[in-house]
Design an enzyme around this catalytic site. Structure first.
Site, PDB file in Angstrom:
ATOM      1  N   GLY A 100       0.491  -3.802 -73.673  1.00 40.87           N
ATOM      2  CA  GLY A 100       0.014  -3.469 -72.236  1.00 40.87           C
ATOM      3  C   GLY A 100      -1.250  -2.915 -71.838  1.00 40.87           C
ATOM      4  O   GLY A 100      -2.321  -3.121 -72.792  1.00 40.87           O
ATOM      5  N   GLY A 135      -9.500   3.767 -74.205  1.00 38.99           N
ATOM      6  CA  GLY A 135      -9.177   3.256 -72.894  1.00 38.99           C
ATOM      7  C   GLY A 135     -10.754   2.994 -72.298  1.00 38.99           C
ATOM      8  O   GLY A 135     -10.684   2.564 -71.159  1.00 38.99           O
ATOM      9  N   ARG A 192     -12.623  -7.072 -62.667  1.00 39.82           N
ATOM     10  CA  ARG A 192     -12.130  -8.232 -62.930  1.00 39.82           C
ATOM     11  C   ARG A 192     -11.271  -8.605 -61.545  1.00 39.82           C
ATOM     12  O   ARG A 192     -10.776  -7.766 -61.014  1.00 39.82           O
ATOM     13  CB  ARG A 192     -11.184  -8.475 -64.145  1.00 39.82           C
ATOM     14  CG  ARG A 192     -11.945  -8.030 -65.481  1.00 39.82           C
ATOM     15  CD  ARG A 192     -11.324  -8.559 -66.705  1.00 39.82           C
ATOM     16  NE  ARG A 192      -9.911  -8.033 -66.720  1.00 39.82           N
ATOM     17  CZ  ARG A 192      -9.511  -8.042 -68.032  1.00 39.82           C
ATOM     18  NH1 ARG A 192     -10.013  -9.167 -68.986  1.00 39.82           N
ATOM     19  NH2 ARG A 192      -8.508  -7.560 -68.431  1.00 39.82           N
ATOM     20  N   ASP A 275      -0.865 -12.028 -75.742  1.00 46.28           N
ATOM     21  CA  ASP A 275      -0.984 -11.014 -74.560  1.00 46.28           C
ATOM     22  C   ASP A 275      -2.322 -11.352 -73.871  1.00 46.28           C
ATOM     23  O   ASP A 275      -2.633 -10.804 -72.849  1.00 46.28           O
ATOM     24  CB  ASP A 275      -1.137  -9.650 -74.963  1.00 46.28           C
ATOM     25  CG  ASP A 275      -1.860  -9.491 -76.267  1.00 46.28           C
ATOM     26  OD1 ASP A 275      -1.699 -10.143 -77.269  1.00 46.28           O
ATOM     27  OD2 ASP A 275      -3.091  -8.349 -76.253  1.00 46.28           O
TER      28      ASP A 275
END
Ligand code: AMP
Ligand code: MG
Length: 530
Positions: A100, A135, A192, A275
């Site tokens: 994720g 993160g 992005r 991923d």
């Protein structure tokens, strides 16, 4: 600054009912709502005005306070509901379960003209998918992602784009070399931009969880919004399995196209986990990527992969195929028939064999290669690896080699490409004999072609970039930016906007990697630490 918000992903697909950022396993949901972290002292280091235009922003918007706040994560645009996506993946060949968006936060989707784009902040704080990490992202990896996204676009390689590079003003702890020497580094956030950030892994996680209903919803969503031609081509076709097969075929075609472009420009992704494979066939997730300097099929930039070299340059097409096989497995519950999926995988393999040769043929100025040219192509690849030979410089200089030669020994041709060799002293014995043979055969072949030397050079220079974003160049920009000077970011950004053009003022970047950069951290191999 006005963004034309037009969210779909978080409107049409199921949300995780929990809305905190705490780490957890998420089931039955495609994403979790999250709040970006507020940076302490954001500062814009660089922005791409071109990407700004794509999403409907002006050059004036880019310098506004609003822009800085929005794309650093300080303020969520009115009406937006940021979220992190749930996906799984195979890492280095092993199923890793839920991964994720651990540090990517989708801010919103925007509509501009006839296109819709997802804006995603990378490094804007923890999410339910952050697992054991923070993160966050550091300046060096963010700068590399920002510049390389744009460089790839201008090289004609399908890729996600990058709007902005913003320093957060916060310090981030990283053990860059994984050797126990952790230290604080400046943090940064990149925005992005892509049609979507759906990966192979988004399908894999539903499939692995046996959640066929959500798998179908995601596939239908992807077709509806990103592959509408699937529906148009199957109008009135009540067999939904054929839609998913067609979706898979199109993803496979685009993935093949992408990886052939990588091989053409000498790009090595470094972490081709499932991923990190976009459903659009866009290059995504610029981590420990690198550019071939010496042409070497076994080279990988990723120190984590040093031993097995799973993601080495020459292996990328096979890995793309392996990843597609995993996607086929994930889609299987919607198709329930192995054969059509397998056929598409076979097609990938056979198309690759053809398209790869066509691509290499174009690199040497033969736009009409035939079977009898295959040996010439294979000999070139072998000869290029006999002694360290700079890929970019070799192919660019090759365009200057004229058809016929007055020199029997081909030394005129060798002199033209001489700058490409890192160790000229090694051009003796078998090595030089191989080159002489190759140039002799090459010129025999060129002499059969109608194309003039001038026209051939024009064609070759369209597919052989003069400039690529060598690791040491990005590292110089990182060193300067860390010391407070961002001028080189913009210089490289501008250079890479016209990678196929002669840029007389930038001749210094048309050079082999300098010797000091051969083993310097960040200049050849890189760790995944980012
Ligand atoms: P990648 O480096 O793209 O292969 O990342 C693999 C997984 O690790 C993804 O799920 C990322 O979101 C996650 N990840 C990587 N770095 C961080 C970080 N600093 N904080 C949280 N998650 C991360
Ligand atoms: Mg990733």
């Amino acid at each position: 600054m006005k963004l034309e918000l037009n969210d779909h992903f978080n409107q049409e697909l199921p949300a995780d009912p929990l809305t905190t950022n705490g780490r957890r396993q998420v089931t039955g949901a495609a994403f979790s709502y999250v709040s970006p972290r507020v940076p302490s002292a954001p500062k814009l280091l660089h922005a791409s005005n071109e990407v700004a235009q794509l999403i409907g922003l002006s050059a004036a918007d880019v310098t506004s306070k609003d822009f800085l706040e929005t794309f650093s994560g300080a303020r969520v645009p009115d009406g937006a509901r940021p979220y992190a996506m749930c996906y799984g993946g195979h890492q280095f060949g092993n199923w890793a379960g839920q991964l994720g968006d651990g540090r990517a936060i989708n801010l919103c989707e925007v509509q501009h003209l006839d296109k819709r784009w997802t804006l995603q902040l990378k490094g804007a704080g923890e999410t339910p998918y952050s697992r054991t990490a923070d993160g966050l992202a550091v300046l060096r990896s963010s700068l590399r992602e920002h510049l390389c996204s744009e460089a790839m676009f201008h090289l004609g390689v399908p890729t996600t784009r990058s709007l902005s590079l913003i320093a957060t003003g916060d310090e981030v702890m990283r053990d860059m070399m994984y050797d126990g020497n952790a230290a604080y580094e400046p943090g940064a956030v990149v925005c992005r931009v892509a049609p979507s950030f759906i990966r192979f892994g988004n399908f894999q996680i539903f499939s692995a969880n046996g959640d066929v209903e959500n798998l179908r919803r995601l596939a239908d969503y992807t077709i509806k919004h990103h592959y509408p031609a699937v529906i148009a081509d199957h109008d009135g076709d009540s067999n939904s399995a054929s839609h998913y097969i067609d979706l898979f075929r199109r993803v496979s075609d685009r993935t093949l196209d992408m990886v052939i472009h990588w091989q053409r420009v000498g790009f090595v992704h470094g972490v081709m986990n499932t991923d990190n494979m976009s459903i659009h066939g866009d290059t995504i997730d610029f981590g420990p990527y690198g550019w071939l300097e010496g042409y070497d099929h076994d080279w990988t930039p990723n120190t984590t992969d040093r031993q097995h070299r799973r993601y080495r340059y020459g292996h990328q097409p096979q890995i793309a195929l392996w990843n597609l096989l995993q996607l086929a497995n994930a889609l299987y519950p919607l198709v329930e028939d192995v054969e059509p999926l397998q056929e598409i995988l076979h097609e990938f393999q056979s198309q690759f064999e053809i398209k790869y040769k066509v691509m290499v043929g174009e690199k040497i100025g033969l736009s009409d290669i035939v079977r009898t040219d295959y040996e010439l192509l294979a000999n070139l690849e072998e000869t290029l690896q006999l002694t360290e030979t700079d890929m970019t410089i070799f192919f660019r200089l090759l365009a200057r080699v004229p058809k016929s030669s007055s020199a029997e020994d081909q030394d005129d041709a060798l002199a033209i490409v001489a700058d490409a060799f890192y160790k000229p002293a090694e051009l003796t014995g078998d090595v030089v004999a191989s080159w002489r043979n190759w140039f002799r055969d090459y010129r025999i072949r060129l002499n059969q072609s109608e194309l003039s030397d001038v026209d051939r050079a024009v064609e070759m220079n369209r597919v052989n970039p003069k400039y690529v974003l060598r690791n040491y160049m990005a590292q110089l920009a990182i060193d300067a930016a860390t010391a407070g000077d961002v001028a080189l970011i913009d210089e490289l950004y501008r250079l890479m906007k016209q990678p196929y053009d002669e840029q007389p003022d930038s001749e210094k970047w048309f050079a082999k990697r300098p010797d000091w950069a051969r083993n310097k951290v960040g200049c050849s191999m890189l760790s995944c630490s980012s």
